[in-house]
Each structure stands twice: as structure tokens, then as C-alpha cells.
Design a protein around this motif. Structure first.
Motif, PDB file in Angstrom:
ATOM      1  N   ASP A   1      79.963  88.447  52.536  1.00 17.94           N
ATOM      2  CA  ASP A   1      80.424  87.083  53.218  1.00 17.94           C
ATOM      3  C   ASP A   1      80.350  86.793  54.500  1.00 17.94           C
ATOM      4  OD1 ASP A   1      81.493  84.444  52.857  1.00 17.94           O
ATOM      5  OD2 ASP A   1      83.398  85.138  52.330  1.00 17.94           O
ATOM      6  N   ASN A   2      80.369  85.653  54.744  1.00 18.09           N
ATOM      7  CA  ASN A   2      80.427  85.290  56.269  1.00 18.09           C
ATOM      8  C   ASN A   2      79.165  85.722  57.008  1.00 18.09           C
ATOM      9  OD1 ASN A   2      81.748  83.616  58.203  1.00 18.09           O
ATOM     10  ND2 ASN A   2      82.670  85.398  59.131  1.00 18.09           N
ATOM     11  N   ARG A   3      78.167  85.477  56.426  1.00 19.87           N
ATOM     12  CA  ARG A   3      76.736  85.682  57.123  1.00 19.87           C
ATOM     13  C   ARG A   3      76.278  84.555  57.428  1.00 19.87           C
ATOM     14  NH1 ARG A   3      79.208  89.659  57.235  1.00 19.87           N
ATOM     15  NH2 ARG A   3      78.515  91.767  56.848  1.00 19.87           N
ATOM     16  N   ILE A   4      75.850  84.233  58.875  1.00 18.40           N
ATOM     17  CA  ILE A   4      75.465  83.028  59.457  1.00 18.40           C
ATOM     18  C   ILE A   4      73.944  82.976  59.415  1.00 18.40           C
ATOM     19  CG2 ILE A   4      75.598  81.396  61.419  1.00 18.40           C
ATOM     20  CD1 ILE A   4      78.488  82.244  60.039  1.00 18.40           C
ATOM     21  N   HIS A   5      73.446  81.731  59.243  1.00 18.39           N
ATOM     22  CA  HIS A   5      72.138  81.413  59.170  1.00 18.39           C
ATOM     23  C   HIS A   5      71.925  79.921  59.579  1.00 18.39           C
ATOM     24  CE1 HIS A   5      67.660  81.930  57.912  1.00 18.39           C
ATOM     25  NE2 HIS A   5      67.773  80.836  57.489  1.00 18.39           N
ATOM     26  N   GLY A   6      71.278  79.570  60.558  1.00 17.89           N
ATOM     27  CA  GLY A   6      70.994  78.293  60.919  1.00 17.89           C
ATOM     28  C   GLY A   6      72.188  77.560  61.203  1.00 17.89           C
ATOM     29  N   GLY A   7      73.087  78.228  61.536  1.00 14.66           N
ATOM     30  CA  GLY A   7      74.595  77.791  61.854  1.00 14.66           C
ATOM     31  C   GLY A   7      75.327  77.475  60.792  1.00 14.66           C
ATOM     32  N   ARG A   8      74.987  77.841  59.631  1.00 22.83           N
ATOM     33  CA  ARG A   8      75.779  77.711  58.439  1.00 22.83           C
ATOM     34  C   ARG A   8      76.194  79.101  57.963  1.00 22.83           C
ATOM     35  NH1 ARG A   8      72.084  75.013  54.242  1.00 22.83           N
ATOM     36  NH2 ARG A   8      73.850  74.665  53.148  1.00 22.83           N
ATOM     37  N   ALA A   9      77.226  79.176  57.328  1.00 19.04           N
ATOM     38  CA  ALA A   9      77.942  80.345  56.635  1.00 19.04           C
ATOM     39  C   ALA A   9      77.588  80.588  55.230  1.00 19.04           C
ATOM     40  CB  ALA A   9      79.556  80.309  56.610  1.00 19.04           C
ATOM     41  N   GLY A  10      77.451  81.568  54.879  1.00 20.61           N
ATOM     42  CA  GLY A  10      76.845  81.928  53.539  1.00 20.61           C
ATOM     43  C   GLY A  10      76.840  83.495  53.196  1.00 20.61           C
ATOM     44  N   PHE A  11      76.047  84.081  52.360  1.00 16.10           N
ATOM     45  CA  PHE A  11      75.885  85.620  51.799  1.00 16.10           C
ATOM     46  C   PHE A  11      74.754  86.075  52.117  1.00 16.10           C
ATOM     47  CE2 PHE A  11      78.978  82.671  49.290  1.00 16.10           C
ATOM     48  CZ  PHE A  11      80.204  83.174  49.303  1.00 16.10           C
ATOM     49  N   HIS A  12      75.012  87.370  52.108  1.00 18.06           N
ATOM     50  CA  HIS A  12      73.538  88.194  52.084  1.00 18.06           C
ATOM     51  C   HIS A  12      73.758  88.509  50.582  1.00 18.06           C
ATOM     52  CE1 HIS A  12      72.548  89.097  56.613  1.00 18.06           C
ATOM     53  NE2 HIS A  12      72.325  87.934  56.149  1.00 18.06           N
ATOM     54  N   VAL A  13      72.588  88.285  49.964  1.00 13.78           N
ATOM     55  CA  VAL A  13      72.632  88.809  48.362  1.00 13.78           C
ATOM     56  C   VAL A  13      72.138  90.463  48.517  1.00 13.78           C
ATOM     57  CG1 VAL A  13      71.772  88.269  46.167  1.00 13.78           C
ATOM     58  CG2 VAL A  13      72.048  86.523  47.816  1.00 13.78           C
ATOM     59  N   MET A  14      73.014  91.285  48.088  1.00  4.87           N
ATOM     60  CA  MET A  14      72.494  92.672  47.768  1.00  4.87           C
ATOM     61  C   MET A  14      72.382  93.135  46.458  1.00  4.87           C
ATOM     62  SD  MET A  14      72.557  93.675  51.043  1.00  4.87           S
ATOM     63  CE  MET A  14      72.986  93.223  52.923  1.00  4.87           C
ATOM     64  N   THR A  15      71.373  93.567  46.079  1.00  6.37           N
ATOM     65  CA  THR A  15      71.061  93.893  44.666  1.00  6.37           C
ATOM     66  C   THR A  15      70.422  95.506  44.433  1.00  6.37           C
ATOM     67  OG1 THR A  15      70.241  91.546  44.392  1.00  6.37           O
ATOM     68  CG2 THR A  15      70.013  92.929  42.584  1.00  6.37           C
ATOM     69  N   PRO A  16      71.002  95.999  43.914  1.00  7.88           N
ATOM     70  CA  PRO A  16      70.676  97.438  43.695  1.00  7.88           C
ATOM     71  C   PRO A  16      69.519  97.603  42.884  1.00  7.88           C
ATOM     72  CG  PRO A  16      72.319  97.040  42.336  1.00  7.88           C
ATOM     73  CD  PRO A  16      72.271  95.660  42.797  1.00  7.88           C
ATOM     74  N   LEU A  17      68.453  98.506  43.320  1.00  5.06           N
ATOM     75  CA  LEU A  17      67.344  98.710  42.664  1.00  5.06           C
ATOM     76  C   LEU A  17      67.170  99.986  42.229  1.00  5.06           C
ATOM     77  CD1 LEU A  17      64.142  97.142  41.869  1.00  5.06           C
ATOM     78  CD2 LEU A  17      63.505  98.804  43.857  1.00  5.06           C
ATOM     79  N   ALA A  18      67.118 100.354  40.980  1.00  8.44           N
ATOM     80  CA  ALA A  18      66.936 101.696  40.330  1.00  8.44           C
ATOM     81  C   ALA A  18      65.436 102.279  40.617  1.00  8.44           C
ATOM     82  CB  ALA A  18      67.437 102.026  39.074  1.00  8.44           C
ATOM     83  N   ILE A  19      65.434 103.203  41.603  1.00 13.31           N
ATOM     84  CA  ILE A  19      64.163 103.690  41.751  1.00 13.31           C
ATOM     85  C   ILE A  19      63.433 104.296  40.487  1.00 13.31           C
ATOM     86  CG2 ILE A  19      62.581 105.269  43.165  1.00 13.31           C
ATOM     87  CD1 ILE A  19      64.646 104.986  45.401  1.00 13.31           C
ATOM     88  N   GLY A  20      62.203 103.987  40.061  1.00 15.82           N
ATOM     89  CA  GLY A  20      61.545 104.393  39.047  1.00 15.82           C
ATOM     90  C   GLY A  20      62.115 104.063  37.477  1.00 15.82           C
ATOM     91  N   GLY A  21      63.247 103.193  37.850  1.00 12.63           N
ATOM     92  CA  GLY A  21      63.882 102.926  36.551  1.00 12.63           C
ATOM     93  C   GLY A  21      65.185 103.490  36.311  1.00 12.63           C
ATOM     94  N   ASP A  22      65.260 104.781  36.501  1.00  9.22           N
ATOM     95  CA  ASP A  22      66.476 105.686  36.294  1.00  9.22           C
ATOM     96  C   ASP A  22      66.872 106.343  37.390  1.00  9.22           C
ATOM     97  OD1 ASP A  22      64.282 107.212  36.006  1.00  9.22           O
ATOM     98  OD2 ASP A  22      65.008 107.988  33.915  1.00  9.22           O
ATOM     99  N   GLY A  23      66.194 106.504  38.442  1.00  4.48           N
ATOM    100  CA  GLY A  23      66.417 107.064  39.731  1.00  4.48           C
ATOM    101  C   GLY A  23      67.567 106.700  40.625  1.00  4.48           C
TER     102      GLY A  23
END
Length: 236
Positions: free
Chosen positions: A87-109
């Protein structure tokens, strides 16, 4: 000592104190200058890494320094249930979110968190907006970075569902119960409907240069005060 109608007569104790203060401040100034020089070398290294060809992440990373600010490529599957919004990440003077998504390396790593981009707050705030997660095998490219090592948390309520005040990889790994790489990949290009998040290497050279100037200025001020307080107009 007479100097052009003035008498310069420093006393022992104030002089000793001034010398000690000057020695201390000059020493601290030189230390900060040396630190700035060290950081300049690191800055040059990180900037050179950005221009290098991408490296492929296939498993664990021993240290973030091994890949910090390198362009990386990683293949795996996104885990929608592990997606969090910082939360509270600023972009172009507006407050918003950074979207963090986990990636499983190789599918199961091991997992690597991918910053897929920035999105603005909606009327549903403080709840996060809906951001779909791509299914199937994905290939992600981007810049390997690390979250800030120090941050301010105003209360103990730092996590509310999938909305986080700050990103801590150690905290995320503890909640996920799986190995998490010590870097975050800034996706290039960002996810659909998201604004790109960019970072540049910054080793903090300017901070050390400012501190060095401050200490040297303080040393010069002490000398000026010592001279001024001990220089008096001679009596006729």
C-alpha cells in the motif's frame, strides 16, 4: 602575539578543546569521504549490470548481491493465492499499490516475488482492487531489486489480508512456508492494466558526500570561532 593592532592570546584549555574538536570532525569527514568513494565503486558496478544481457534464474539465489540490478529471466507459474498489494505507493502523484505476485520457479521450485506493476486505489479502499493473475506457464523478464531494508510501520497492523504496509521478504517467506528468493523482479513489461515500476541503482553516494561536507564545515567553524574568540584589539 600582536598582529596589526590586535592581540592573539589563546588560552590553554579552550585551545586543547578546539584542537580535539577539529581532530574529531576532520576524522569523521574523511571517513565519510572514504565511504562515498567506496559507494562510487559499487554504483559503477550496479550501473554496468543493468546494461548486461539477462541471466536466467533457475533455482535458489545465495545472496541478493549476486543478481542485484541485473536483468533476469525466470520461467514458472504464478500463484494467485499468494498475491499481495503493498500500500501507499505513489505514481504520477496518485496513491496506489504495488502488485506483488509469487512465481514458482519451474512450477514447483522456490518462489520469487514479481512486482507486476502499480495500480491506483479504488472506492473499495482500504481493500485492494481486483487484479487477475495469468494462468499457466509464464516467462517473466525484469530487473532484480530488493525491498527497502528499513521502513516505518506506524502500528502493529502491518498486514491486513492481502494488503501490506511494507514488503518484507522474510515475513513473506514465513507466511508462505516456502523458500523465497532474496530479490524482487520488476516485471518488464508490467502486467495488463498496471503501470510499470522502475528503479535505478542508488548506493547512497550523495548522503556520504553531504555528511562529509557537514563535518568539514564544522571543523572550519570551530577554527574560526577559536581565532575570533582569542583575537582582540590591542589597547593603546
Amino acid at each position: 602575539m600582536r598582529i596589526a593592532g590586535f592581540v592573539f592570546a589563546p588560552r590553554l584549555v579552550p585551545t586543547a578543546a578546539a584542537l580535539a574538536m577539529v581532530a574529531l570532525t576532520v576524522s569523521l569527514g574523511r571517513w565519510q569521504a572514504d565511504r562515498a568513494q567506496e559507494k562510487a565503486g559499487r554504483q559503477a558496478l550496479l550501473e554496468a549490470r543493468v546494461a548486461e544481457a539477462p541471466v536466467t534464474l533457475t533455482g535458489g539465489v545465495r545472496s541478493a548481491d549476486d543478481v542485484l540490478f541485473r536483468r533476469v529471466r525466470v520461467r514458472g507459474r504464478f500463484m494467485a493465492t499468494g498475491q499481495v498489494f503493498v500500500d501507499n505507493r505513489i505514481h504520477g502523484g496518485r496513491a496506489g499499490f504495488h502488485v506483488m505476485t509469487p512465481l514458482a520457479i519451474g512450477g514447483d521450485g522456490p518462489l520469487v516475488l514479481v512486482n507486476r506493476g502499480w495500480i491506483a486505489r479504488t472506492a473499495a479502499y482500504p481493500a485492494a482492487p481486483e487484479v487477475p493473475v495469468p494462468a499457466g506457464e509464464q516467462v517473466v523478464e525484469g530487473l532484480a531489486t530488493v525491498p527497502p531494508a528499513r521502513f516505518l510501520e506506524l502500528s502493529g497492523d502491518t498486514v491486513a489480508g492481502n494488503v501490506w504496509q511494507n514488503l518484507s521478504l522474510a515475513r513473506y517467506a514465513g507466511q508462505a512456508g516456502r523458500e523465497v528468493l532474496p530479490v524482487v523482479v520488476l516485471a518488464v513489461p508490467p502486467g495488463p492494466g498496471l503501470a510499470a515500476v522502475a528503479e535505478k541503482p542508488d548506493s547512497g553516494i550523495a548522503k556520504h558526500q553531504e555528511y562529509s561536507l557537514t563535518w568539514f564545515s564544522l571543523a572550519a567553524t570551530v577554527v574560526a570561532l577559536w581565532v575570533g574568540l582569542n583575537l582582540k584589539r590591542a589597547r593603546p
